[in-house]
Design a protein around this motif. Structure first.
Motif, PDB file in Angstrom:
ATOM      1  N   SER A   1       1.781  11.334   1.847  1.00 48.29           N
ATOM      2  CA  SER A   1       1.680  10.266   0.862  1.00 48.29           C
ATOM      3  C   SER A   1       2.469  10.642  -0.396  1.00 48.29           C
ATOM      4  CB  SER A   1       0.217  10.013   0.504  1.00 48.29           C
ATOM      5  OG  SER A   1       0.114   9.172  -0.614  1.00 48.29           O
ATOM      6  N   HIS A   2       3.383   9.770  -0.783  1.00 49.20           N
ATOM      7  CA  HIS A   2       4.147   9.997  -2.018  1.00 49.20           C
ATOM      8  C   HIS A   2       3.202  10.008  -3.218  1.00 49.20           C
ATOM      9  CE1 HIS A   2       7.444   9.825  -4.890  1.00 49.20           C
ATOM     10  NE2 HIS A   2       6.840   8.791  -5.465  1.00 49.20           N
ATOM     11  N   GLU A   3       2.186   9.156  -3.168  1.00 51.12           N
ATOM     12  CA  GLU A   3       1.215   9.094  -4.256  1.00 51.12           C
ATOM     13  C   GLU A   3       0.521  10.431  -4.453  1.00 51.12           C
ATOM     14  OE1 GLU A   3      -2.938   6.753  -5.420  1.00 51.12           O
ATOM     15  OE2 GLU A   3      -1.881   6.312  -3.545  1.00 51.12           O
TER      16      GLU A   3
ATOM     17  N   SER B   1       4.550   5.323   1.930  1.00 49.20           N
ATOM     18  CA  SER B   1       5.571   6.058   1.210  1.00 49.20           C
ATOM     19  C   SER B   1       5.923   7.355   1.911  1.00 49.20           C
ATOM     20  CB  SER B   1       5.086   6.358  -0.213  1.00 49.20           C
ATOM     21  OG  SER B   1       3.873   7.087  -0.171  1.00 49.20           O
ATOM     22  N   HIS B   2       5.146   7.707   2.972  1.00 46.35           N
ATOM     23  CA  HIS B   2       5.490   8.924   3.710  1.00 46.35           C
ATOM     24  C   HIS B   2       6.736   8.736   4.557  1.00 46.35           C
ATOM     25  CE1 HIS B   2       3.397   6.751   6.947  1.00 46.35           C
ATOM     26  NE2 HIS B   2       4.168   7.465   7.744  1.00 46.35           N
TER      27      HIS B   2
ATOM     28  N   ASP C   1       0.842  -1.182   0.000  1.00 41.89           N
ATOM     29  CA  ASP C   1       0.000   0.000   0.000  1.00 41.89           C
ATOM     30  C   ASP C   1       0.874   1.226   0.000  1.00 41.89           C
ATOM     31  OD1 ASP C   1      -1.727   2.203   1.458  1.00 41.89           O
ATOM     32  OD2 ASP C   1      -3.129   0.690   0.722  1.00 41.89           O
ATOM     33  N   SER C   2       0.495   2.213  -0.779  1.00 37.95           N
ATOM     34  CA  SER C   2       1.322   3.411  -0.903  1.00 37.95           C
ATOM     35  C   SER C   2       1.242   4.290   0.329  1.00 37.95           C
ATOM     36  CB  SER C   2       0.851   4.229  -2.123  1.00 37.95           C
ATOM     37  OG  SER C   2      -0.503   4.625  -1.961  1.00 37.95           O
ATOM     38  N   HIS C   3       0.442   3.898   1.299  1.00 37.97           N
ATOM     39  CA  HIS C   3       0.314   4.669   2.532  1.00 37.97           C
ATOM     40  C   HIS C   3       1.663   4.876   3.212  1.00 37.97           C
ATOM     41  CE1 HIS C   3      -1.233   5.851   6.476  1.00 37.97           C
ATOM     42  NE2 HIS C   3      -0.422   4.947   6.986  1.00 37.97           N
TER      43      HIS C   3
ATOM     44  N   HIS D   1      -1.620  11.571   6.782  1.00 40.03           N
ATOM     45  CA  HIS D   1      -0.809  10.589   6.071  1.00 40.03           C
ATOM     46  C   HIS D   1      -1.248  10.421   4.620  1.00 40.03           C
ATOM     47  CE1 HIS D   1       0.953   8.346   9.817  1.00 40.03           C
ATOM     48  NE2 HIS D   1       1.392   9.577   9.680  1.00 40.03           N
ATOM     49  N   GLU D   2      -2.554  10.416   4.380  1.00 43.84           N
ATOM     50  CA  GLU D   2      -3.028  10.163   3.029  1.00 43.84           C
ATOM     51  C   GLU D   2      -2.847  11.360   2.103  1.00 43.84           C
ATOM     52  OE1 GLU D   2      -3.740   7.417   1.924  1.00 43.84           O
ATOM     53  OE2 GLU D   2      -4.365   6.143   3.580  1.00 43.84           O
TER      54      GLU D   2
END
Length: 372
Positions: free
Chosen positions: A340-342, A167-168, A163-165, A335-336
């Motif tokens: 988030s990197h996304e 990526s922070h 999950d991209s979560h 976070h989202e």
């Protein structure tokens, strides 16, 4: 000025003495010991099954579709994820914190409850407790056995998760420039080729953040379930407002289940732990129906406005409000969106779309607070 103070002091002392003698307690009304139950047992029994269906659909659908081969458009997960985030935040403010303030501020409680905003204080304590729990979890990665594996790709040595979560977490390996970022552990080509990432999983902050998310999901479940118990009891003994409350709670539980279910579905569970989110979603789905059944069983003796019930409801609602406030504002919003990197690399239109969907979820859940 001194003379005026000396003149008023005896009156002030007399007023305080009268307060201590119990004049205030005599003026405090008695808490009711009855309820508004007015029959219609058959309709109330139907609420057990209807609300169970609504809750189960909301909580289990994201989990089961994510784990199965059923093709669901990614946009559906996107909308459900951010809609659920808004639902959780609105639940904290409107459906938990507000009732907690009303319950612990009821005039029939009197005494200490009347001279301090206990609901707000308990919610604040809950936030700090949850932050400390997450702080310890990040430090010691307590729930690492529940998290999915971390993989390292040899192309650019990028560490990825399910999950991209996560990526922070600003800790990864930049082998192109030969720089070790803080907290990262270098792997040589031989280790990468052999898939030996065990040491990395132990040392990397990413594995710790995985554990923190697992812990946050368990805590979110804890907060939501407490809330579900009390609204089930309230529905079982509701009076004239039963019909309205019935309809509202069907949507309320469905939306709240969707919020919980999307968090369970987006959590990177280990392959041998895929049953955990299903059990947690099902546990949420049966909580309110069980509470309704219990409420019907004690419908002639249970009073939702008695002193003990007001205090217990207020305390647990305040604790749950703090849990959902921290989870919603930190784990979901911050976070989202911010970490988030996304989201940092996505087109701004996508960010605005996610923000709109989250506001829509919060708005609809807040609107339901008009009736429940």
């Amino acid at each position: 000025m001194v003379a005026l103070a000396e003149h008023l002091l005896p009156y002030l002392v007399e007023a305080l003495v009268k307060r201590d003698d119990g004049d205030t307690e005599e003026a405090t009304p008695e808490c009711p010991t009855d309820n508004n139950y007015d029959g219609r047992l058959g309709v109330r029994i139907s609420a057990i099954f209807v609300i169970m269906t609504s809750s189960m659909l909301g909580a289990l659908f994201p989990v089961l579709t994510k784990q199965s081969r059923l093709h669901v458009p990614e946009v559906c997960y996107f909308v459900a994820k951010f809609f659920g985030s808004g639902v959780i935040i609105a639940t904290a403010f409107i459906h938990l914190l507000t009732p907690a303030v009303e319950a612990l501020g009821d005039e029939c409680l009197g005494g200490t409850w009347a001279i301090y905003p206990w609901a707000i204080a308990i919610a604040m304590i809950s936030v700090f407790m949850l932050f400390f729990i997450e702080l310890v979890t990040y430090r010691f990665a307590t729930f690492s056995s529940f998290a999915g594996n971390i993989t390292t790709h040899s192309g650019d040595a990028e560490i990825s998760t399910h999950d991209s979560h996560f990526s922070h977490v600003d800790s990864h390996i930049d082998t192109d420039q030969g720089i070790d970022r803080p907290g990262a552990q270098r792997l040589n080509d031989k280790e990468i080729a052999s898939g030996n990432t065990k040491d990395l999983e132990k040392a990397s902050p990413i594995s710790e953040s995985l554990s923190a998310q697992i812990a946050a999901v368990f805590i979110l479940e804890f907060g939501v379930i407490f809330h579900s118990v009390f609204i089930g009891l309230a529905l079982a003994i509701a009076g004239e407002e039963f019909n309205t409350l019935y309809v509202v709670l069907v949507f309320h539980q469905g939306f709240e289940g969707l919020g919980l279910g999307t968090r369970l579905a987006s959590t990177p569970w280990a392959p041998n732990r895929l049953w955990v989110p299903i059990v947690m979603a099902a546990g949420y789905g049966i909580t309110t129906p069980i509470a309704i059944a219990i409420g019907l069983g004690v419908r002639y003796s249970y009073s939702d406005s008695s002193r003990s019930v007001l205090i217990s409801n207020g305390i647990f609602d305040a604790l749950s409000a703090g849990i959902l406030l921290y989870t919603g504002l930190v784990e979901l919003m911050a976070h989202e969106f911010l970490f988030s990197h996304e989201m940092r690399t996505a087109p701004f239109s996508r960010v605005l779309w996610a923000f709109f969907v989250m506001c829509l979820g919060a708005g609809l859940m807040a609107l339901l607070g008009r009736w429940a």
